[in-house]
Design a protein around this motif. Structure first.
Motif, PDB file in Angstrom:
ATOM      1  N   MET A  26     -15.153  23.835 -17.472  1.00  0.00           N
ATOM      2  CA  MET A  26     -15.375  23.840 -18.921  1.00  0.00           C
ATOM      3  C   MET A  26     -16.583  22.985 -19.276  1.00  0.00           C
ATOM      4  O   MET A  26     -17.378  23.337 -20.155  1.00  0.00           O
ATOM      5  CB  MET A  26     -14.131  23.302 -19.641  1.00  0.00           C
ATOM      6  CG  MET A  26     -12.945  24.253 -19.587  1.00  0.00           C
ATOM      7  SD  MET A  26     -11.444  23.467 -20.204  1.00  0.00           S
ATOM      8  CE  MET A  26     -11.995  22.920 -21.809  1.00  0.00           C
ATOM      9  N   GLU A  27     -16.705  21.851 -18.575  1.00  0.00           N
ATOM     10  CA  GLU A  27     -17.832  20.957 -18.833  1.00  0.00           C
ATOM     11  C   GLU A  27     -19.143  21.664 -18.497  1.00  0.00           C
ATOM     12  O   GLU A  27     -20.107  21.629 -19.277  1.00  0.00           O
ATOM     13  CB  GLU A  27     -17.667  19.692 -17.984  1.00  0.00           C
ATOM     14  CG  GLU A  27     -18.717  18.635 -18.248  1.00  0.00           C
ATOM     15  CD  GLU A  27     -18.638  17.479 -17.250  1.00  0.00           C
ATOM     16  OE1 GLU A  27     -18.619  17.742 -16.028  1.00  0.00           O
ATOM     17  OE2 GLU A  27     -18.587  16.328 -17.680  1.00  0.00           O
ATOM     18  N   ALA A  28     -19.161  22.360 -17.354  1.00  0.00           N
ATOM     19  CA  ALA A  28     -20.388  23.043 -16.941  1.00  0.00           C
ATOM     20  C   ALA A  28     -20.762  24.130 -17.949  1.00  0.00           C
ATOM     21  O   ALA A  28     -21.937  24.266 -18.326  1.00  0.00           O
ATOM     22  CB  ALA A  28     -20.210  23.635 -15.543  1.00  0.00           C
ATOM     23  N   GLY A  66     -19.754   2.205 -15.309  1.00  0.00           N
ATOM     24  CA  GLY A  66     -20.079   2.561 -13.936  1.00  0.00           C
ATOM     25  C   GLY A  66     -21.387   3.335 -13.878  1.00  0.00           C
ATOM     26  O   GLY A  66     -22.014   3.633 -14.904  1.00  0.00           O
ATOM     27  N   GLY A  67     -21.752   3.708 -12.656  1.00  0.00           N
ATOM     28  CA  GLY A  67     -23.059   4.329 -12.457  1.00  0.00           C
ATOM     29  C   GLY A  67     -23.131   5.822 -12.746  1.00  0.00           C
ATOM     30  O   GLY A  67     -24.214   6.402 -12.747  1.00  0.00           O
ATOM     31  N   GLY A  68     -22.002   6.467 -13.022  1.00  0.00           N
ATOM     32  CA  GLY A  68     -22.004   7.912 -13.267  1.00  0.00           C
ATOM     33  C   GLY A  68     -21.976   8.240 -14.752  1.00  0.00           C
ATOM     34  O   GLY A  68     -22.347   7.418 -15.597  1.00  0.00           O
ATOM     35  N   ILE A 138     -13.488  11.307 -14.177  1.00  0.00           N
ATOM     36  CA  ILE A 138     -12.975  12.302 -13.234  1.00  0.00           C
ATOM     37  C   ILE A 138     -13.784  12.363 -11.948  1.00  0.00           C
ATOM     38  O   ILE A 138     -13.407  13.072 -11.012  1.00  0.00           O
ATOM     39  CB  ILE A 138     -12.872  13.710 -13.875  1.00  0.00           C
ATOM     40  CG1 ILE A 138     -14.226  14.167 -14.411  1.00  0.00           C
ATOM     41  CG2 ILE A 138     -11.830  13.736 -14.965  1.00  0.00           C
ATOM     42  CD1 ILE A 138     -14.198  15.608 -14.926  1.00  0.00           C
ATOM     43  N   GLY A 139     -14.882  11.630 -11.875  1.00  0.00           N
ATOM     44  CA  GLY A 139     -15.655  11.598 -10.624  1.00  0.00           C
ATOM     45  C   GLY A 139     -15.186  10.512  -9.671  1.00  0.00           C
ATOM     46  O   GLY A 139     -15.717  10.376  -8.573  1.00  0.00           O
ATOM     47  N   GLY A 140     -14.210   9.728 -10.088  1.00  0.00           N
ATOM     48  CA  GLY A 140     -13.741   8.613  -9.258  1.00  0.00           C
ATOM     49  C   GLY A 140     -13.018   9.113  -8.025  1.00  0.00           C
ATOM     50  O   GLY A 140     -12.137   9.960  -8.131  1.00  0.00           O
TER      51      GLY A 140
HETATM   52  N1  LIG Z   1     -22.145  15.019 -18.476  1.00  0.00           N
HETATM   53  C1  LIG Z   1     -21.704  14.902 -19.712  1.00  0.00           C
HETATM   54  O1  LIG Z   1     -22.402  15.149 -20.658  1.00  0.00           O
HETATM   55  C2  LIG Z   1     -20.300  14.491 -19.941  1.00  0.00           C
HETATM   56  C3  LIG Z   1     -19.657  13.632 -19.098  1.00  0.00           C
HETATM   57  N2  LIG Z   1     -18.421  13.210 -19.347  1.00  0.00           N
HETATM   58  C4  LIG Z   1     -17.967  12.039 -18.640  1.00  0.00           C
HETATM   59  O2  LIG Z   1     -18.391  12.106 -17.309  1.00  0.00           O
HETATM   60  C5  LIG Z   1     -17.352  11.696 -16.472  1.00  0.00           C
HETATM   61  C6  LIG Z   1     -17.544  12.250 -15.115  1.00  0.00           C
HETATM   62  O3  LIG Z   1     -18.785  11.758 -14.690  1.00  0.00           O
HETATM   63  P1  LIG Z   1     -19.234  11.770 -13.165  1.00  0.00           P
HETATM   64  O4  LIG Z   1     -19.022  13.077 -12.584  1.00  0.00           O
HETATM   65  O5  LIG Z   1     -20.620  11.212 -13.145  1.00  0.00           O
HETATM   66  O6  LIG Z   1     -18.207  10.823 -12.487  1.00  0.00           O
HETATM   67  P2  LIG Z   1     -17.806   9.289 -12.784  1.00  0.00           P
HETATM   68  O7  LIG Z   1     -18.703   8.622 -13.719  1.00  0.00           O
HETATM   69  O8  LIG Z   1     -16.360   9.303 -13.072  1.00  0.00           O
HETATM   70  O9  LIG Z   1     -17.942   8.657 -11.336  1.00  0.00           O
HETATM   71  C7  LIG Z   1     -19.067   8.912 -10.527  1.00  0.00           C
HETATM   72  C8  LIG Z   1     -19.708   7.637 -10.098  1.00  0.00           C
HETATM   73  O10 LIG Z   1     -18.810   6.693  -9.592  1.00  0.00           O
HETATM   74  C9  LIG Z   1     -19.053   6.432  -8.204  1.00  0.00           C
HETATM   75  N3  LIG Z   1     -17.719   6.317  -7.591  1.00  0.00           N
HETATM   76  C10 LIG Z   1     -16.821   7.294  -7.391  1.00  0.00           C
HETATM   77  N4  LIG Z   1     -15.682   6.786  -6.860  1.00  0.00           N
HETATM   78  C11 LIG Z   1     -15.859   5.456  -6.762  1.00  0.00           C
HETATM   79  C12 LIG Z   1     -15.044   4.375  -6.305  1.00  0.00           C
HETATM   80  N5  LIG Z   1     -13.794   4.575  -5.854  1.00  0.00           N
HETATM   81  N6  LIG Z   1     -15.535   3.136  -6.349  1.00  0.00           N
HETATM   82  C13 LIG Z   1     -16.763   2.914  -6.816  1.00  0.00           C
HETATM   83  N7  LIG Z   1     -17.600   3.889  -7.252  1.00  0.00           N
HETATM   84  C14 LIG Z   1     -17.148   5.146  -7.232  1.00  0.00           C
HETATM   85  C15 LIG Z   1     -19.874   7.586  -7.719  1.00  0.00           C
HETATM   86  O11 LIG Z   1     -20.640   7.242  -6.630  1.00  0.00           O
HETATM   87  C16 LIG Z   1     -20.710   7.864  -8.996  1.00  0.00           C
HETATM   88  O12 LIG Z   1     -21.745   6.946  -9.161  1.00  0.00           O
HETATM   89  C17 LIG Z   1     -16.110  12.119 -17.188  1.00  0.00           C
HETATM   90  O13 LIG Z   1     -14.969  11.431 -16.779  1.00  0.00           O
HETATM   91  C18 LIG Z   1     -16.501  11.791 -18.617  1.00  0.00           C
HETATM   92  O14 LIG Z   1     -16.257  10.434 -18.906  1.00  0.00           O
HETATM   93  C19 LIG Z   1     -17.625  13.799 -20.398  1.00  0.00           C
HETATM   94  O15 LIG Z   1     -17.555  12.896 -21.426  1.00  0.00           O
HETATM   95  C20 LIG Z   1     -18.188  15.100 -20.879  1.00  0.00           C
HETATM   96  C21 LIG Z   1     -19.615  15.010 -21.129  1.00  0.00           C
END
Ligand SMILES: NC(=O)C1=CN([C@@H]2O[C@H](COP(=O)(O)OP(=O)(O)OC[C@H]3O[C@@H](n4cnc5c(N)ncnc54)[C@H](O)[C@@H]3O)[C@@H](O)[C@H]2O)[C@@H](O)CC1
Ligand SMILES: Nc1ncnc2c1ncn2[C@@H]1O[C@H](COP(=O)(O)OP(=O)(O)O)[C@@H](O)[C@H]1O
Ligand SMILES: [K+]
Length: 506
Positions: A26-28, A66-68, A138-140
Motif C-alpha cells: 500500500m505504501e509503494a 532512527g536512520g530510516g 516496520i523496517g526494524g
Molecule cells: N516513505 C514514506 O514516505 C513513509 C514512511 N513511513 C514510515 O517509514 C517506516 C518504515 O521505514 P523504513 O523502511 O526506512 O524502516 P525503519 O525506519 O523502520 O527501519 C530501517 C532502519 O533501521 C535500521 N534497523 C533495522 N533493524 C534494526 C535494529 N534491530 N537495530 C538497529 N537498527 C535497525 C535499518 O538499517 C534502517 O536504517 C514506517 O514504519 C513509517 O514510520 C510511513 O509513515 C509512511 C510514509
C-alpha cells in the motif's frame, strides 16, 4: 487535501488489521501515486498534532529518530512542532549521506526550522514532557545485526526510565508488527503514559503477544490512503451486538449446556471438580437456559450447594446430541476425560473443548481424527487452548506458538476443523475462511487459576441456542470475559469464582 484525521482506537466496531507485506504494498502504491514526500509530511504532521495534544504543557519534547523512514517521520514531526513554537530537541542516528531520500528531506526541514539536535539525553525530563520514539518502524529487524542496535536500546531505556509520556511513531521500536514479538525491551511497564500512532494501517502486532504492553493506547492515521479490507490479515474484536431478551422467550430459547469434566479425588488423589463447577456456573450466569454437570468423580458430588441451579447427571444420562445443547468438555478432566471423549466427540452437536480434553487429544491420533472429522458432519467445535495446550496440539513449543500467534491459531483451526480460541494477551480466534479476530479486552487480572474454565462455560452458553454461530459465539464470549476483567473494581481481588458470577448479561 486537508490533514487526514487521527483516530483513537476503541472497540465499538471492527477495525481491519494489516501485516507488513500488505502495508508495504500500500505504501509503494501511495508513494507512486502522490507527489514526492507527501506521505512523510502527512505522517510527520499527524505525529506532531498528536504530540501537541498529548503534552500541551511540555517543556521538552524529545524526538528520538532512527536512520530510516521511521526516523524521517520523527524528523518531520520535529520540524512541525518547532514551527508551532513547541520546545523540541531531536536525536538522529542517521546521516544525510546515507538516509533514504524522504528522511533526508525531513532532516533538512528540521534543521531549517531550528530544531536543536543532541546526541545526549535531555536533562530534567518531567511528567508533562514527551518522548517521541521514532527509532524503528516496520523496517526494524531482529536486534544484534545492526551496528546501531546497542545505541537504540540505550535510547529506548532512557525514554522509558524518564517520567515523560512516550509517543511511538508507527510502532513501539523493536516490536514485530506482524507477530507482537518484542525484540527490544523497555525496563518497565508504562501503559498509562504510553501511546502509539499507527500509520497508514493498523498492525496486528500491536494487539497480541507483547503488543499491548508495548503499545499502550493505540491511535491510527491512514495518511489518506484507503485500505482494502479484503487484504486484512486479521480483525480487531469489538463489542458484540446487544443480547436483549424477548419477553416471550423461555429457558428453552437459550439452550442447555452440559459440562463434562472434574476428575475426582478417588482416581489419582487430585480433586478437580472445581474446574467443572466454575465452567458450569459461568455458563449459568452467562445466560444458558439449563446447565447440567457430568463429573468424572464416580458420583462423589451430586449438588453444588452454592449454585443449586446446576443439575448433576451421570455421564450416560446426559444427552449430548439434543438440539439447542452445547457440551463443554475438559475442565479439570484429568486423565479420566480421555475415556468419555470418544462419546462426546461423536455425539455432541456443538462442543467446547478445553484443558485436559485438549491434552488427551494431543496424545491420541484416534481422538484427533474424531475431532477433525466433526466439521464434515456439521458438528461445530470450539477449542480454547492456552499457548502450551496449543503447542501440544501442534507438536511444538509454547515459545514457538507465542512467536506467531495468528499463524498458530490458523494452523490449528485448519488441521482440527474447529474454531480455535488461542488464549493469552490478545486472544486470537481463528476458523477456516473467516478473518482471524484479535480480542482487545482482558488484562493480567485474568492470570489466575480457573479463569479459563470460566471462559469455556461462557462460550458454551453462547453456543447453546439453536442457530448460534460458533465463531461469533467464541468472539462474543472472549470479548465479554475480558471486559469483565477490564471493568473489575480496583482493590477487589479477581478470582475465577467471582468472575463466573460476574458473567451475567455479558
Ligand atoms: N516513505 C514514506 O514516505 C513513509 C514512511 N513511513 C514510515 O517509514 C517506516 C518504515 O521505514 P523504513 O523502511 O526506512 O524502516 P525503519 O525506519 O523502520 O527501519 C530501517 C532502519 O533501521 C535500521 N534497523 C533495522 N533493524 C534494526 C535494529 N534491530 N537495530 C538497529 N537498527 C535497525 C535499518 O538499517 C534502517 O536504517 C514506517 O514504519 C513509517 O514510520 C510511513 O509513515 C509512511 C510514509
Ligand atoms: N495477561 C493476560 N492478559 C489477558 N488475558 C489473560 C492474561 N492472562 C490470562 N488471561 C486469560 O485468562 C484465561 C486463562 O485461561 P487458562 O490459561 O486456561 O487458565 P486456567 O485453566 O487456569 O483457567 C484465558 O482466557 C486468558 O486469555
Ligand atoms: K517507532
Amino acid at each position: 487535501m486537508s490533514e487526514p484525521p487521527t483516530l483513537r482506537i476503541v472497540f465499538d466496531r471492527p477495525h481491519a488489521l494489516f501485516d507488513i507485506a500488505t502495508t508495504r504494498d500500500m505504501e509503494a502504491a501511495a508513494l507512486a501515486a502522490l507527489p514526492p514526500f507527501t506521505l512523510m509530511q502527512r505522517a510527520g504532521g499527524a505525529v506532531a498534532a498528536l504530540a501537541r495534544a498529548l503534552a500541551p504543557h511540555a517543556r521538552t519534547m524529545w524526538v528520538v529518530c532512527g536512520g530510516g523512514n521511521n526516523g524521517g517521520d520523527g524528523l518531520e514531526a520535529a520540524a512541525r512542532l518547532r514551527a508551532w513554537g513547541m520546545p523540541v530537541t531531536a536525536t538522529w542516528l542517521g546521516h544525510p549521506d546515507q538516509a533514504p531520500a524522504d528522511a533526508r528531506a525531513a532532516w533538512r526541514r528540521a534543521v531549517d526550522a531550528g530544531v536543536v539536535f543532541t546526541d545526549g539525553i535531555p536533562a530534567g525530563l518531567g511528567a508533562d514532557d514527551l518522548c517521541i520514539d521514532a527509532l524503528l518502524g516496520i523496517g526494524g529487524g531482529k536486534p544484534g545485526r545492526h551496528p546501531a542496535a546497542q545505541r537504540m536500546q540505550a535510547l529506548l531505556d532512557a525514554m522509558h526510565a524518564s517520567p515523560a509520556a512516550i509517543l511511538c511513531v508507527d510502532l513501539p521500536s523493536g516490536l514485530d508488527a506482524d507477530t507482537g514479538v518484542r525484540h527490544m525491551r523497555p525496563q518497565a511497564l508504562h501503559a498509562d503514559r504510553l501511546h502509539t500512532l499507527s500509520l497508514l494501517t493498523l498492525k496486528s502486532g500491536l494487539f497480541t503477544g507483547d503488543g499491548r504492553d508495548a503499545a499502550g493506547q493505540v491511535w491510527c492515521n491512514t495518511l489518506g490512503v484507503e485500505a482494502d479490507a479484503a487484504r486484512a490479515c486479521a480483525v480487531l474484536g469489538h463489542r458484540p451486538a446487544s443480547t436483549a431478551r424477548a419477553h416471550a422467550s423461555h429457558k428453552g430459547s437459550y439452550g442447555d449446556v452440559c459440562v463434562v469434566g472434574g476428575e475426582g479425588m478417588q482416581q489419582r488423589g487430585m480433586g478437580m471438580s472445581g474446574a467443572a463447577l466454575l465452567a458450569a456456573r459461568a455458563a449459568l450466569h452467562a445466560g444458558a437456559g439449563r446447565v447440567f454437570v457430568g463429573l468424572l468423580d464416580g458420583g462423589a458430588l451430586a449438588v453444588d450447594a452454592v449454585q443449586p441451579e446446576l443439575m448433576f447427571r451421570a455421564i450416560d444420562a446426559l444427552d449430548f446430541a439434543a438440539t439447542a445443547t452445547a457440551t463443554v468438555c475438559g475442565c479439570g478432566g484429568g486423565h479420566a476425560v480421555a475415556g468419555v471423549l470418544p462419546q462426546v466427540l461423536a455425539a455432541s452437536g456443538r462442543l467446547v473443548l478445553d484443558a485436559d480434553a485438549l491434552n488427551a487429544i494431543a496424545q491420541d491420533d484416534g481422538l484427533r481424527h474424531a475431532l477433525a472429522s466433526r466439521g464434515a458432519r456439521g458438528q461445530a467445535t470450539v477449542i480454547t487452548p492456552h499457548p502450551l495446550e496449543a503447542a501440544r496440539l501442534l507438536r511444538t513449543t509454547a515459545a514457538d506458538v507465542q512467536s506467531q500467534r495468528l499463524h498458530a491459531a490458523a494452523a490449528l483451526a485448519r488441521e482440527l476443523q474447529a474454531v480455535v480460541v488461542l488464549k493469552g494477551s490478545g486472544t486470537v480466534i481463528a476458523h477456516g475462511d473467516r478473518s482471524p479476530v484479535i480480542n482487545p479486552t482482558g488484562n493480567a487480572l485474568l492470570a489466575t487459576a480457573g479463569t479459563g474454565d470460566v471462559l469455556a462455560g461462557m462460550v458454551g452458553a453462547r453456543l447453546a441456542p439453536q442457530g448460534a454461530d460458533a465463531f461469533d459465539a467464541a468472539c462474543a464470549a472472549v470479548y465479554a470475559h475480558g471486559l469483565r476483567a477490564d471493568a473489575w473494581p480496583a482493590g477487589r481481588p479477581l478470582t475465577a469464582g467471582r468472575l463466573a458470577n460476574a458473567a451475567s448479561g455479558a
